[in-house]
Design an enzyme around this catalytic site. Structure first.
Site, PDB file in Angstrom:
ATOM      1  N   ASN A   1      -3.649   5.568  -1.093  1.00 32.57           N
ATOM      2  CA  ASN A   1      -2.388   5.974  -1.723  1.00 32.57           C
ATOM      3  C   ASN A   1      -2.440   5.780  -3.234  1.00 32.57           C
ATOM      4  OD1 ASN A   1       0.227   6.740  -2.179  1.00 32.57           O
ATOM      5  ND2 ASN A   1       1.159   4.885  -1.341  1.00 32.57           N
ATOM      6  N   ASP A   2      -3.149   6.687  -3.882  1.00 32.01           N
ATOM      7  CA  ASP A   2      -3.251   6.676  -5.343  1.00 32.01           C
ATOM      8  C   ASP A   2      -2.148   7.541  -5.938  1.00 32.01           C
ATOM      9  OD1 ASP A   2      -4.093   6.258  -7.883  1.00 32.01           O
ATOM     10  OD2 ASP A   2      -5.932   7.415  -7.745  1.00 32.01           O
TER      11      ASP A   2
ATOM     12  N   ARG B   1       7.454  -6.229  -7.580  1.00 29.85           N
ATOM     13  CA  ARG B   1       8.563  -6.436  -6.642  1.00 29.85           C
ATOM     14  C   ARG B   1       9.357  -7.694  -6.996  1.00 29.85           C
ATOM     15  NH1 ARG B   1       5.987  -5.640  -0.589  1.00 29.85           N
ATOM     16  NH2 ARG B   1       5.519  -3.413  -0.698  1.00 29.85           N
TER      17      ARG B   1
ATOM     18  N   ALA C   1       0.819  -1.216   0.000  1.00 24.08           N
ATOM     19  CA  ALA C   1       0.000   0.000   0.000  1.00 24.08           C
ATOM     20  C   ALA C   1       0.851   1.263   0.000  1.00 24.08           C
ATOM     21  CB  ALA C   1      -0.943   0.005   1.200  1.00 24.08           C
ATOM     22  N   GLY C   2       2.113   1.133   0.389  1.00 21.87           N
ATOM     23  CA  GLY C   2       3.009   2.289   0.378  1.00 21.87           C
ATOM     24  C   GLY C   2       3.343   2.841   1.740  1.00 21.87           C
ATOM     25  N   LYS C   3       3.064   2.079   2.808  1.00 20.30           N
ATOM     26  CA  LYS C   3       3.348   2.555   4.171  1.00 20.30           C
ATOM     27  C   LYS C   3       4.817   2.908   4.358  1.00 20.30           C
ATOM     28  CE  LYS C   3       1.978  -0.940   6.382  1.00 20.30           C
ATOM     29  NZ  LYS C   3       1.940  -1.887   7.509  1.00 20.30           N
ATOM     30  N   SER C   4       5.691   2.006   3.917  1.00 20.88           N
ATOM     31  CA  SER C   4       7.132   2.192   4.142  1.00 20.88           C
ATOM     32  C   SER C   4       7.650   3.456   3.468  1.00 20.88           C
ATOM     33  CB  SER C   4       7.913   0.975   3.638  1.00 20.88           C
ATOM     34  OG  SER C   4       7.563  -0.184   4.355  1.00 20.88           O
ATOM     35  N   THR C   5       7.204   3.718   2.249  1.00 19.89           N
ATOM     36  CA  THR C   5       7.646   4.914   1.526  1.00 19.89           C
ATOM     37  C   THR C   5       7.148   6.177   2.212  1.00 19.89           C
ATOM     38  OG1 THR C   5       7.629   3.711  -0.565  1.00 19.89           O
ATOM     39  CG2 THR C   5       7.604   6.115  -0.689  1.00 19.89           C
TER      40      THR C   5
ATOM     41  N   ARG D   1      20.115 -12.621  15.502  1.00 19.66           N
ATOM     42  CA  ARG D   1      20.813 -12.985  14.281  1.00 19.66           C
ATOM     43  C   ARG D   1      22.132 -12.231  14.223  1.00 19.66           C
ATOM     44  NH1 ARG D   1      15.210 -12.176  10.966  1.00 19.66           N
ATOM     45  NH2 ARG D   1      14.270 -14.206  11.452  1.00 19.66           N
TER      46      ARG D   1
ATOM     47  N   ARG E   1      -0.807 -12.806   0.572  1.00 12.83           N
ATOM     48  CA  ARG E   1      -0.774 -11.366   0.833  1.00 12.83           C
ATOM     49  C   ARG E   1      -2.017 -10.682   0.258  1.00 12.83           C
ATOM     50  NH1 ARG E   1       3.713  -9.248   3.041  1.00 12.83           N
ATOM     51  NH2 ARG E   1       5.696 -10.357   2.859  1.00 12.83           N
TER      52      ARG E   1
END
Length: 210
Positions: free
Chosen positions: A183-184, A149, A27-31, A56, A160
């Site tokens: 997020n268009d 991606r 959806a674009g959350k990270s950007t 890790r 997903r």
């Protein structure tokens, strides 16, 4: 597959209101979040989650996660010290009340990037965040973004997409989110995200100057 366990906070938390940011992968959350952190450096922070898995290579305790035993984490959950927790691939993960308060004590707006089940968990607490959902314009556009991606199998992609469909439907329910941002157009979506947070941002900036 994992299970969520919901717990209630018993005392109000001081400091800036946190932000619950939710929405399906793609959806674009990270950007949007990256742009927000870049423009408002020193305003936002992330709580450090707890986990029972082993660190890790290169991970640091207290920075990447709080690495604890299953016994310790379960006892803390039983005491109501966690906002939300999950079991994933045999390991426990969760957001503690103290980790969110630690961010707020620094006069930072704590961001919780969580899924819909986590949102419902927070709804049972007195955390009093701003609830924001980031959604794609349509399932077709979301599918194209995920396929472009080229990072996962067809089976994983379908999972997903199925989860995203449920997420999009729940986001329409009244009272779940304070604002739903479709997020268009990235610039427009970012403008709406800033508008939703600007009051808290100004409070933090003012306190930092005083």
């Amino acid at each position: 597959m994992y299970m969520r366990y919901f717990f209630r906070l018993f005392s109000a938390m001081a400091g800036p209101r946190p932000v619950v940011l939710s929405g399906p992968s793609g959806a674009g959350k990270s950007t949007l979040l990256k742009n927000l952190l870049k423009e408002y450096e020193g305003v936002f922070g992330f709580s450090v989650s707890h986990t029972t898995r082993s660190p890790r290579p290169g991970e640091e305790n207290g920075k990447d996660y709080h690495y604890v035993t299953r016994e310790y984490m379960q006892a803390s959950i039983d005491k109501g010290e966690f906002i939300e927790s999950a079991v994933f691939s045999g390991n426990m993960y969760g957001t503690s009340k103290a980790s969110v308060q630690a961010v707020k004590d620094k006069n930072l707006i704590c961001i919780l990037d969580i899924d819909m089940q986590g949102v419902r968990a927070v709804k049972t607490t007195d955390l009093n965040p701003i609830y924001i959902s980031i959604q794609p314009p349509s399932m077709n556009i979301l599918e194209k973004r995920l396929r472009d991606r080229n990072t996962e199998s067809e089976e994983s992609l379908q999972k997903r997409l199925d989860a995203a469909q449920v997420d999009m439907e729940i986001s329409k329910e009244p009272g779940i989110f304070d604002i739903v941002i479709v997020n268009d157009n990235l610039d427009d979506a970012y403008g709406k995200l800033k508008d939703a947070l600007i009051e808290e941002i100004k409070k933090v900036q003012k306190n930092n100057l005083s």
